[in-house]
Write a protein that holds these residues in place. Sequence first.
Motif, PDB file in Angstrom:
ATOM      1  N   ASP A 182     -10.928  27.619 -18.227  1.00  0.00           N
ATOM      2  CA  ASP A 182     -10.123  27.651 -17.010  1.00  0.00           C
ATOM      3  C   ASP A 182      -9.435  26.315 -16.728  1.00  0.00           C
ATOM      4  O   ASP A 182      -8.362  26.286 -16.115  1.00  0.00           O
ATOM      5  CB  ASP A 182     -10.995  28.048 -15.814  1.00  0.00           C
ATOM      6  N   HIS A 183     -10.040  25.212 -17.159  1.00  0.00           N
ATOM      7  CA  HIS A 183      -9.420  23.906 -16.921  1.00  0.00           C
ATOM      8  C   HIS A 183      -8.124  23.770 -17.710  1.00  0.00           C
ATOM      9  O   HIS A 183      -7.116  23.292 -17.182  1.00  0.00           O
ATOM     10  CB  HIS A 183     -10.381  22.785 -17.312  1.00  0.00           C
ATOM     11  N   ASN A 184      -8.163  24.176 -18.955  1.00  0.00           N
ATOM     12  CA  ASN A 184      -6.990  24.056 -19.812  1.00  0.00           C
ATOM     13  C   ASN A 184      -6.010  25.213 -19.646  1.00  0.00           C
ATOM     14  O   ASN A 184      -4.898  25.156 -20.163  1.00  0.00           O
ATOM     15  CB  ASN A 184      -7.422  23.950 -21.281  1.00  0.00           C
ATOM     16  N   ARG A 185      -6.429  26.248 -18.916  1.00  0.00           N
ATOM     17  CA  ARG A 185      -5.550  27.382 -18.644  1.00  0.00           C
ATOM     18  C   ARG A 185      -5.761  27.795 -17.193  1.00  0.00           C
ATOM     19  O   ARG A 185      -6.368  28.825 -16.892  1.00  0.00           O
ATOM     20  CB  ARG A 185      -5.891  28.548 -19.583  1.00  0.00           C
ATOM     21  N   PRO A 186      -5.253  26.992 -16.239  1.00  0.00           N
ATOM     22  CA  PRO A 186      -5.482  27.299 -14.827  1.00  0.00           C
ATOM     23  C   PRO A 186      -4.858  28.621 -14.393  1.00  0.00           C
ATOM     24  O   PRO A 186      -5.371  29.296 -13.502  1.00  0.00           O
ATOM     25  CB  PRO A 186      -4.842  26.118 -14.097  1.00  0.00           C
ATOM     26  N   ASN A 187      -3.743  28.999 -15.010  1.00  0.00           N
ATOM     27  CA  ASN A 187      -3.143  30.303 -14.768  1.00  0.00           C
ATOM     28  C   ASN A 187      -2.110  30.548 -15.862  1.00  0.00           C
ATOM     29  O   ASN A 187      -1.844  29.671 -16.679  1.00  0.00           O
ATOM     30  CB  ASN A 187      -2.510  30.395 -13.365  1.00  0.00           C
ATOM     31  N   LEU A 188      -1.530  31.733 -15.861  1.00  0.00           N
ATOM     32  CA  LEU A 188      -0.571  32.102 -16.903  1.00  0.00           C
ATOM     33  C   LEU A 188       0.870  32.089 -16.413  1.00  0.00           C
ATOM     34  O   LEU A 188       1.749  32.610 -17.078  1.00  0.00           O
ATOM     35  CB  LEU A 188      -0.910  33.491 -17.455  1.00  0.00           C
ATOM     36  N   GLY A 189       1.090  31.515 -15.246  1.00  0.00           N
ATOM     37  CA  GLY A 189       2.452  31.478 -14.711  1.00  0.00           C
ATOM     38  C   GLY A 189       2.805  32.716 -13.911  1.00  0.00           C
ATOM     39  O   GLY A 189       3.490  32.634 -12.892  1.00  0.00           O
ATOM     40  N   ILE A 190       2.340  33.898 -14.371  1.00  0.00           N
ATOM     41  CA  ILE A 190       2.616  35.144 -13.653  1.00  0.00           C
ATOM     42  C   ILE A 190       1.331  35.785 -13.142  1.00  0.00           C
ATOM     43  O   ILE A 190       1.366  36.854 -12.525  1.00  0.00           O
ATOM     44  CB  ILE A 190       3.386  36.152 -14.527  1.00  0.00           C
ATOM     45  N   GLY A 191       0.197  35.159 -13.394  1.00  0.00           N
ATOM     46  CA  GLY A 191      -1.087  35.679 -12.947  1.00  0.00           C
ATOM     47  C   GLY A 191      -2.190  34.725 -13.359  1.00  0.00           C
ATOM     48  O   GLY A 191      -1.958  33.773 -14.111  1.00  0.00           O
ATOM     49  N   LYS A 192      -3.384  34.996 -12.855  1.00  0.00           N
ATOM     50  CA  LYS A 192      -4.498  34.098 -13.130  1.00  0.00           C
ATOM     51  C   LYS A 192      -4.880  34.119 -14.595  1.00  0.00           C
ATOM     52  O   LYS A 192      -4.994  33.078 -15.241  1.00  0.00           O
ATOM     53  CB  LYS A 192      -5.698  34.491 -12.260  1.00  0.00           C
ATOM     54  N   ALA A 193      -5.126  35.293 -15.158  1.00  0.00           N
ATOM     55  CA  ALA A 193      -5.531  35.413 -16.557  1.00  0.00           C
ATOM     56  C   ALA A 193      -5.351  36.852 -17.005  1.00  0.00           C
ATOM     57  O   ALA A 193      -5.261  37.770 -16.191  1.00  0.00           O
ATOM     58  CB  ALA A 193      -6.993  34.981 -16.737  1.00  0.00           C
ATOM     59  N   LEU A 194      -5.306  37.049 -18.308  1.00  0.00           N
ATOM     60  CA  LEU A 194      -5.228  38.391 -18.859  1.00  0.00           C
ATOM     61  C   LEU A 194      -6.579  39.062 -18.714  1.00  0.00           C
ATOM     62  O   LEU A 194      -7.604  38.512 -19.106  1.00  0.00           O
ATOM     63  CB  LEU A 194      -4.829  38.331 -20.337  1.00  0.00           C
ATOM     64  N   ASP A 195      -6.600  40.252 -18.124  1.00  0.00           N
ATOM     65  CA  ASP A 195      -7.847  40.954 -17.861  1.00  0.00           C
ATOM     66  C   ASP A 195      -8.350  41.616 -19.144  1.00  0.00           C
ATOM     67  O   ASP A 195      -7.767  42.589 -19.611  1.00  0.00           O
ATOM     68  CB  ASP A 195      -7.631  42.002 -16.774  1.00  0.00           C
ATOM     69  N   MET A 196      -9.405  41.070 -19.696  1.00  0.00           N
ATOM     70  CA  MET A 196      -9.999  41.624 -20.914  1.00  0.00           C
ATOM     71  C   MET A 196     -11.408  42.140 -20.636  1.00  0.00           C
ATOM     72  O   MET A 196     -12.250  42.196 -21.511  1.00  0.00           O
ATOM     73  CB  MET A 196     -10.046  40.552 -21.999  1.00  0.00           C
ATOM     74  N   SER A 197     -11.680  42.517 -19.373  1.00  0.00           N
ATOM     75  CA  SER A 197     -13.035  42.898 -18.983  1.00  0.00           C
ATOM     76  C   SER A 197     -13.472  44.245 -19.531  1.00  0.00           C
ATOM     77  O   SER A 197     -14.642  44.540 -19.615  1.00  0.00           O
ATOM     78  CB  SER A 197     -13.153  42.907 -17.455  1.00  0.00           C
ATOM     79  N   ASP A 198     -12.529  45.087 -19.872  1.00  0.00           N
ATOM     80  CA  ASP A 198     -12.899  46.350 -20.508  1.00  0.00           C
ATOM     81  C   ASP A 198     -11.822  46.756 -21.497  1.00  0.00           C
ATOM     82  O   ASP A 198     -10.813  46.069 -21.633  1.00  0.00           O
ATOM     83  CB  ASP A 198     -13.145  47.454 -19.468  1.00  0.00           C
ATOM     84  N   LYS A 199     -12.034  47.824 -22.186  1.00  0.00           N
ATOM     85  CA  LYS A 199     -11.090  48.267 -23.212  1.00  0.00           C
ATOM     86  C   LYS A 199     -10.339  49.525 -22.785  1.00  0.00           C
ATOM     87  O   LYS A 199      -9.811  50.256 -23.613  1.00  0.00           O
ATOM     88  CB  LYS A 199     -11.827  48.506 -24.533  1.00  0.00           C
ATOM     89  N   THR A 200     -10.268  49.755 -21.497  1.00  0.00           N
ATOM     90  CA  THR A 200      -9.664  50.995 -21.001  1.00  0.00           C
ATOM     91  C   THR A 200      -8.141  50.965 -21.057  1.00  0.00           C
ATOM     92  O   THR A 200      -7.501  51.950 -20.740  1.00  0.00           O
ATOM     93  CB  THR A 200     -10.099  51.256 -19.552  1.00  0.00           C
ATOM     94  N   HIS A 201      -7.569  49.813 -21.473  1.00  0.00           N
ATOM     95  CA  HIS A 201      -6.109  49.755 -21.523  1.00  0.00           C
ATOM     96  C   HIS A 201      -5.537  50.705 -22.572  1.00  0.00           C
ATOM     97  O   HIS A 201      -4.350  50.997 -22.574  1.00  0.00           O
ATOM     98  CB  HIS A 201      -5.647  48.323 -21.804  1.00  0.00           C
TER      99      HIS A 201
END
Length: 322
Positions: A182-201
């Motif tokens: 999180d320190h080296n990637r505080p956000n992605l410019g358009i959101g906090k982070a890519l949600d990889m919490s599940d594989k339902t995508h």
Amino acid sequence: MRPISAFRQRQNTIAYVRLKKPKTALSATLLLPFCWFIQGSAFAAPPVPINTELAEHSVEFRRELVPVTDGIYSAVGYGLANTIFIEGTDGVIVVDATGSQEAAQSALKDFRKHSNKPIKALIYTHSHPDHIGGGLVFAPAGSGIPVYAHATARDTYSEQLSEIEASLARRAQYMYGSHLDDHNRPNLGIGKALDMSDKTHTVVAPPSKTFSDRMSLNIAGVSIELVHAPGETDDQLFVWLPKQRVMLPGDNIYRAFPNLYTIRGTRYRDPKAWATSLDKMRALKPAYLVPSHGRPLTGQTEIAAVLRDYRDAIRFVYDQTL
């Protein structure tokens, strides 16, 4: 060589940082061998501190169910993309579904503190996974809840899951800094982070109602216009609520420089079409702008200026490239 320009965020406007000429091109060239030498030596410089402006930009994505105007809420910070709730007389319309069922369930749980009305429809602004991954939470299989999208959305999404899926997924990890903390990637410019919490995508609620150019709807007493607006994707649409003068632009505008080309590799994004779509939005003179990334904007004058500047930035890059 001139350095790349940067963009600053100030309040709800986008301000340009002027290009500055380096003092000499030669001085930078002469320093490169020295930098390479000290990189592996005991005199190597300490790690570069995190970009302050990027870190401050995280405020844009703090998790919150943001009230826009009567009956309209934007769930910001639950996933990379937002989900937007529109409450009608006897039901709710959901626009975009975040990137996972987990994120969608969290957003819905918080919205239920404001309304228990049943969901009447789900609308996808486009087929990117971070906008449709949680679709089954709002339109479960067999529920009969209609899912609206542009006519090309299903094929566009299927393409992403076909022969190019592996390369897209690999490149996306680099693009989104998935291996950084999180320190080296505080956000992605358009959101906090890519949600990889599940594989339902990979399992989503498919579109059941589609259109080519424009579709007029009345759902739960809410008048809605769906308008094809190619830009960040060819299947992009915007949602216009004429009575409330609320514009939902999808990914055709967010609080970062327009992603005219994505390094993970996707279909060509036509800058001319993108600029034209922004002009379509400007012509409607919205009083509220509720993007699918970041926080809503309020005020016709301010929104008109932001849409104009965004269009001009796209046209400038296109024209100067030619």
